[in-house]
Write a protein that holds these residues in place. Sequence first.
Motif, PDB file in Angstrom:
ATOM      1  N   PHE A  31       0.803  -1.324   0.048  1.00  0.00           N
ATOM      2  CA  PHE A  31       0.038  -0.075   0.242  1.00  0.00           C
ATOM      3  C   PHE A  31       0.836   1.248  -0.063  1.00  0.00           C
ATOM      4  CE2 PHE A  31      -3.428  -2.775   1.509  1.00  0.00           C
ATOM      5  CZ  PHE A  31      -4.356  -2.613   0.672  1.00  0.00           C
ATOM      6  N   VAL A  32       1.925   1.218   0.722  1.00  0.00           N
ATOM      7  CA  VAL A  32       2.713   2.276   0.760  1.00  0.00           C
ATOM      8  C   VAL A  32       3.454   2.641  -0.622  1.00  0.00           C
ATOM      9  CG1 VAL A  32       4.866   3.378   1.657  1.00  0.00           C
ATOM     10  CG2 VAL A  32       3.238   2.360   3.342  1.00  0.00           C
ATOM     11  N   CYS A  33       4.054   1.618  -1.444  1.00  0.00           N
ATOM     12  CA  CYS A  33       4.580   1.756  -2.678  1.00  0.00           C
ATOM     13  C   CYS A  33       3.393   2.032  -3.494  1.00  0.00           C
ATOM     14  CB  CYS A  33       5.345   0.442  -2.937  1.00  0.00           C
ATOM     15  SG  CYS A  33       6.568  -0.015  -2.129  1.00  0.00           S
ATOM     16  N   ARG A  34       2.282   1.814  -3.585  1.00  0.00           N
ATOM     17  CA  ARG A  34       1.331   2.013  -4.276  1.00  0.00           C
ATOM     18  C   ARG A  34       0.910   3.537  -4.195  1.00  0.00           C
ATOM     19  NH1 ARG A  34      -4.773   0.194  -4.686  1.00  0.00           N
ATOM     20  NH2 ARG A  34      -5.324   0.752  -6.932  1.00  0.00           N
ATOM     21  N   ILE A  35       0.625   3.964  -3.234  1.00  0.00           N
ATOM     22  CA  ILE A  35       0.440   5.617  -2.604  1.00  0.00           C
ATOM     23  C   ILE A  35       1.625   6.367  -3.543  1.00  0.00           C
ATOM     24  CG2 ILE A  35       0.280   7.123  -1.003  1.00  0.00           C
ATOM     25  CD1 ILE A  35      -1.275   5.154   0.758  1.00  0.00           C
ATOM     26  N   ILE A  36       2.785   5.861  -3.274  1.00  0.00           N
ATOM     27  CA  ILE A  36       4.021   6.594  -3.758  1.00  0.00           C
ATOM     28  C   ILE A  36       4.065   6.718  -5.190  1.00  0.00           C
ATOM     29  CG2 ILE A  36       6.560   6.742  -3.782  1.00  0.00           C
ATOM     30  CD1 ILE A  36       6.498   5.826  -0.869  1.00  0.00           C
ATOM     31  N   SER A  39       1.016   8.788  -6.566  1.00  0.00           N
ATOM     32  CA  SER A  39       1.537  10.348  -6.266  1.00  0.00           C
ATOM     33  C   SER A  39       2.623  10.827  -7.170  1.00  0.00           C
ATOM     34  CB  SER A  39       1.899  10.582  -5.108  1.00  0.00           C
ATOM     35  OG  SER A  39       3.023   9.928  -4.601  1.00  0.00           O
ATOM     36  N   ILE A  40       3.316  10.082  -7.512  1.00  0.00           N
ATOM     37  CA  ILE A  40       4.414  10.437  -8.774  1.00  0.00           C
ATOM     38  C   ILE A  40       3.783  10.352  -9.991  1.00  0.00           C
ATOM     39  CG2 ILE A  40       6.423   9.826  -9.856  1.00  0.00           C
ATOM     40  CD1 ILE A  40       7.519   8.796  -7.050  1.00  0.00           C
ATOM     41  N   HIS A  41       2.933   9.463 -10.487  1.00  0.00           N
ATOM     42  CA  HIS A  41       2.352   9.358 -11.693  1.00  0.00           C
ATOM     43  C   HIS A  41       1.025   9.850 -11.674  1.00  0.00           C
ATOM     44  CE1 HIS A  41       6.166   7.516 -13.043  1.00  0.00           C
ATOM     45  NE2 HIS A  41       6.056   6.589 -12.005  1.00  0.00           N
ATOM     46  N   THR A  42       0.534  10.983 -11.548  1.00  0.00           N
ATOM     47  CA  THR A  42      -0.631  11.448 -11.504  1.00  0.00           C
ATOM     48  C   THR A  42      -1.455  11.647 -12.832  1.00  0.00           C
ATOM     49  OG1 THR A  42       0.029  13.782 -11.550  1.00  0.00           O
ATOM     50  CG2 THR A  42      -0.444  12.835  -9.454  1.00  0.00           C
ATOM     51  N   VAL A  47      -7.010  16.011 -14.106  1.00  0.00           N
ATOM     52  CA  VAL A  47      -6.699  17.508 -13.581  1.00  0.00           C
ATOM     53  C   VAL A  47      -7.273  18.505 -14.798  1.00  0.00           C
ATOM     54  CG1 VAL A  47      -4.931  19.051 -12.635  1.00  0.00           C
ATOM     55  CG2 VAL A  47      -4.854  16.654 -12.274  1.00  0.00           C
ATOM     56  N   ASN A  48      -7.054  18.207 -15.766  1.00  0.00           N
ATOM     57  CA  ASN A  48      -7.461  19.256 -16.817  1.00  0.00           C
ATOM     58  C   ASN A  48      -9.115  19.278 -17.000  1.00  0.00           C
ATOM     59  OD1 ASN A  48      -4.694  19.944 -17.359  1.00  0.00           O
ATOM     60  ND2 ASN A  48      -4.725  18.650 -18.935  1.00  0.00           N
ATOM     61  N   THR A  49      -9.676  18.141 -16.818  1.00  0.00           N
ATOM     62  CA  THR A  49     -11.275  18.002 -17.039  1.00  0.00           C
ATOM     63  C   THR A  49     -11.796  18.711 -15.734  1.00  0.00           C
ATOM     64  OG1 THR A  49     -10.606  15.894 -17.907  1.00  0.00           O
ATOM     65  CG2 THR A  49     -12.885  16.299 -17.080  1.00  0.00           C
ATOM     66  N   LYS A  50     -11.146  18.516 -14.589  1.00  0.00           N
ATOM     67  CA  LYS A  50     -11.643  19.365 -13.506  1.00  0.00           C
ATOM     68  C   LYS A  50     -11.591  20.706 -13.638  1.00  0.00           C
ATOM     69  CE  LYS A  50     -10.924  15.527 -10.048  1.00  0.00           C
ATOM     70  NZ  LYS A  50     -10.091  15.255  -9.013  1.00  0.00           N
TER      71      LYS A  50
END
Length: 61
Positions: A31-36, A39-42, A47-50
């Motif tokens: 889970f920690v590696c997945r969150i990291i 967060s790096i590869h957003t 983001v543009n749609t929002k």
Amino acid sequence: MNRSSTSSVGALHPVLFMLLVYIISVVLAFFVCRIIYFSIHTDTSSVNTKAENLETATVSR
């Protein structure tokens, strides 16, 4: 004559404990590696749609 040996589950207690610690460590590391990673590869398209939706809402007022 009484037997002074331990039961089979009691003898496996250190092995079971270390197995439990290992499983918890692997799950937390996943889970920690997945969150990291996420967060790096957003995802920039979301983001543009929002931002586009926000602009259309402010223009329509």
